[in-house]
Scaffold this motif. Structure first.
Motif, PDB file in Angstrom:
ATOM      1  N   PHE A   1      10.044  79.364  65.660  1.00 47.90           N
ATOM      2  CA  PHE A   1      10.204  78.938  67.025  1.00 47.90           C
ATOM      3  C   PHE A   1      10.958  79.755  68.200  1.00 47.90           C
ATOM      4  O   PHE A   1      10.583  79.691  69.074  1.00 47.90           O
ATOM      5  N   GLY A   2      11.919  80.243  67.571  1.00 48.20           N
ATOM      6  CA  GLY A   2      12.814  80.929  68.632  1.00 48.20           C
ATOM      7  C   GLY A   2      12.186  82.278  69.144  1.00 48.20           C
ATOM      8  O   GLY A   2      12.157  82.557  70.202  1.00 48.20           O
ATOM      9  N   SER A   3      11.309  83.063  68.340  1.00 53.90           N
ATOM     10  CA  SER A   3      10.610  84.279  68.787  1.00 53.90           C
ATOM     11  C   SER A   3       9.272  83.784  69.473  1.00 53.90           C
ATOM     12  O   SER A   3       8.937  84.653  70.275  1.00 53.90           O
ATOM     13  N   LEU A   4       8.516  82.735  69.023  1.00 52.39           N
ATOM     14  CA  LEU A   4       7.074  82.605  69.529  1.00 52.39           C
ATOM     15  C   LEU A   4       7.256  81.679  70.494  1.00 52.39           C
ATOM     16  O   LEU A   4       6.130  81.633  71.445  1.00 52.39           O
ATOM     17  N   TRP A   5       8.204  80.597  70.814  1.00 48.61           N
ATOM     18  CA  TRP A   5       8.153  79.734  71.655  1.00 48.61           C
ATOM     19  C   TRP A   5       9.204  79.757  72.740  1.00 48.61           C
ATOM     20  O   TRP A   5       8.937  79.717  73.967  1.00 48.61           O
ATOM     21  N   LEU A   6      10.592  79.897  72.176  1.00 50.00           N
ATOM     22  CA  LEU A   6      11.744  79.837  73.133  1.00 50.00           C
ATOM     23  C   LEU A   6      11.820  81.228  73.697  1.00 50.00           C
ATOM     24  O   LEU A   6      11.905  81.184  74.986  1.00 50.00           O
ATOM     25  N   ALA A   7      11.769  82.129  73.148  1.00 47.17           N
ATOM     26  CA  ALA A   7      12.111  83.592  73.659  1.00 47.17           C
ATOM     27  C   ALA A   7      11.314  83.972  74.764  1.00 47.17           C
ATOM     28  O   ALA A   7      11.770  84.495  75.969  1.00 47.17           O
TER      29      ALA A   7
ATOM     30  N   ILE B   1      14.857  73.144  78.588  1.00 44.99           N
ATOM     31  CA  ILE B   1      14.050  72.942  77.460  1.00 44.99           C
ATOM     32  C   ILE B   1      12.911  71.737  77.708  1.00 44.99           C
ATOM     33  O   ILE B   1      11.944  71.673  77.384  1.00 44.99           O
ATOM     34  N   GLN B   2      13.516  70.597  78.119  1.00 44.22           N
ATOM     35  CA  GLN B   2      12.801  69.592  78.315  1.00 44.22           C
ATOM     36  C   GLN B   2      11.437  69.571  79.257  1.00 44.22           C
ATOM     37  O   GLN B   2      10.447  69.255  79.303  1.00 44.22           O
ATOM     38  N   ASP B   3      12.096  70.441  80.328  1.00 43.13           N
ATOM     39  CA  ASP B   3      10.915  70.824  81.515  1.00 43.13           C
ATOM     40  C   ASP B   3       9.885  71.636  80.766  1.00 43.13           C
ATOM     41  O   ASP B   3       8.710  71.300  81.250  1.00 43.13           O
ATOM     42  N   GLU B   4      10.229  72.633  79.923  1.00 42.30           N
ATOM     43  CA  GLU B   4       9.240  73.526  79.510  1.00 42.30           C
ATOM     44  C   GLU B   4       8.443  72.738  78.317  1.00 42.30           C
ATOM     45  O   GLU B   4       7.257  73.016  78.136  1.00 42.30           O
TER      46      GLU B   4
END
Length: 301
Positions: free
Chosen positions: A101-107, A284-287
């Motif tokens: 999740f960190g590398s594929l969605w968040l970063a 994060i909520q907006d994203e």
């Protein structure tokens, strides 16, 4: 008890060396040594075993280090709250989530956060281990299950399912599976069922492997699975959230998917009024809202 001596003790215990602690504290080795001896005398206890390779805490030293570590985390929290300006967002924010999740969605989304708050210093910790937020191993977490720790503020962000994807080139070369039994004619790319991952994903992989898959590539995180799929190596089991950033991937076996995996954002109750936390939470909520909209548009197209 002398707070200054405790501060020096904590630095020595953390560094495992008088010299290294002195460098951190900007004190000479002899000054550090004198403070440690004075603390041991005041407690009538030996805090370190001394040997040529450094220092090792005694049982009494471990007890004191547990206390000073908790004190340091509480002081970090207080410092963070004091530094939070009424109108500005700045300083360090330690964020933990899974590698996938960190590398594929968040970063990929962080540039927008930095553009809005250029003075933020984000420490992104990607690992499957659940860090202890109340003990300040991190400030905020995004987890693939509802947190069980007490004294946490939590909010459900979204849901994820693991599905099967392949590249167009792979499907042109090897054909598209029509039924789940057809997976036995393809190479499967997935996380090893025994590796750290959400239970729903491991269950889906176990089911697919029951069909006597002839060729297999396992990776210990979804980023590696994705790279293999993009390299046309086979059919990969991947989280559905990555399709927004990799729209060329094609879903195969649409009836095959994992159970729903909830995604939660959590942070300690004591950081409720932190400006950094609020800025990250709102971002994060907006994203998530934008992500859902793009996924709906993709499905409708």
């Amino acid at each position: 008890m002398d707070w200054d001596k405790l501060r020096i003790f904590h630095a020595v215990a953390d560094a495992g060396s008088l010299t290294h602690a002195g460098d951190v504290l900007h004190l000479s080795q002899s000054a550090v040594s004198r403070q440690i001896r004075a603390l041991e005398e005041s407690l009538n206890a030996t805090l370190f075993h001394r040997h040529a390779r450094g220092l090792i805490l005694t049982e009494q030293g471990e007890l004191l280090f547990d206390a000073t570590r908790a004190m340091a985390k509480r002081l970090d929290t207080a410092t963070a709250r004091i530094k939070d300006s009424e109108e500005e967002v700045f300083g360090e924010l330690r964020v933990t989530t899974t590698t996938g999740f960190g590398s594929l969605w968040l970063a990929p989304r962080l540039p927008a956060l930095y553009e809005k708050y250029p003075d933020l210093k984000i420490d992104l910790m990607l690992e499957e281990r659940v860090l202890d937020l109340p003990m300040r191993e991190a400030d905020v977490a995004i987890r693939m299950k509802e947190p069980s720790q007490a004294d946490l503020i939590r909010k459900r962000l979204m849901s994820v399912r693991m599905r099967c994807y392949a590249s167009p080139d792979y499907l042109r070369q090897h054909g598209r599976p029509v039924e789940v039994e057809d997976i036995s004619k393809h190479r499967l790319i997935c996380q090893n069922p025994s590796s750290a991952q959400v239970a729903a994903g491991a269950s889906l992989v176990q089911m697919l492997l029951s069909y006597d898959v002839p060729s297999l590539l396992t990776v210990n995180n979804y980023f590696g699975v994705l790279q293999a799929v993009l390299s046309n190596l086979g059919i990969g089991v991947l989280p559905d959230y990555l399709i927004e950033n990799f729209p060329d991937l094609e879903r195969v076996l649409p009836e095959v998917e994992s159970n729903e995996v909830p995604v939660f954002l959590a942070f300690p109750e004591e950081l409720r009024h932190s400006k950094r936390i609020a800025a990250f939470r709102d971002f994060i909520q907006d994203e998530v809202i934008a992500h859902r909209k793009k996924i709906r548009e993709r499905v409708e197209d």
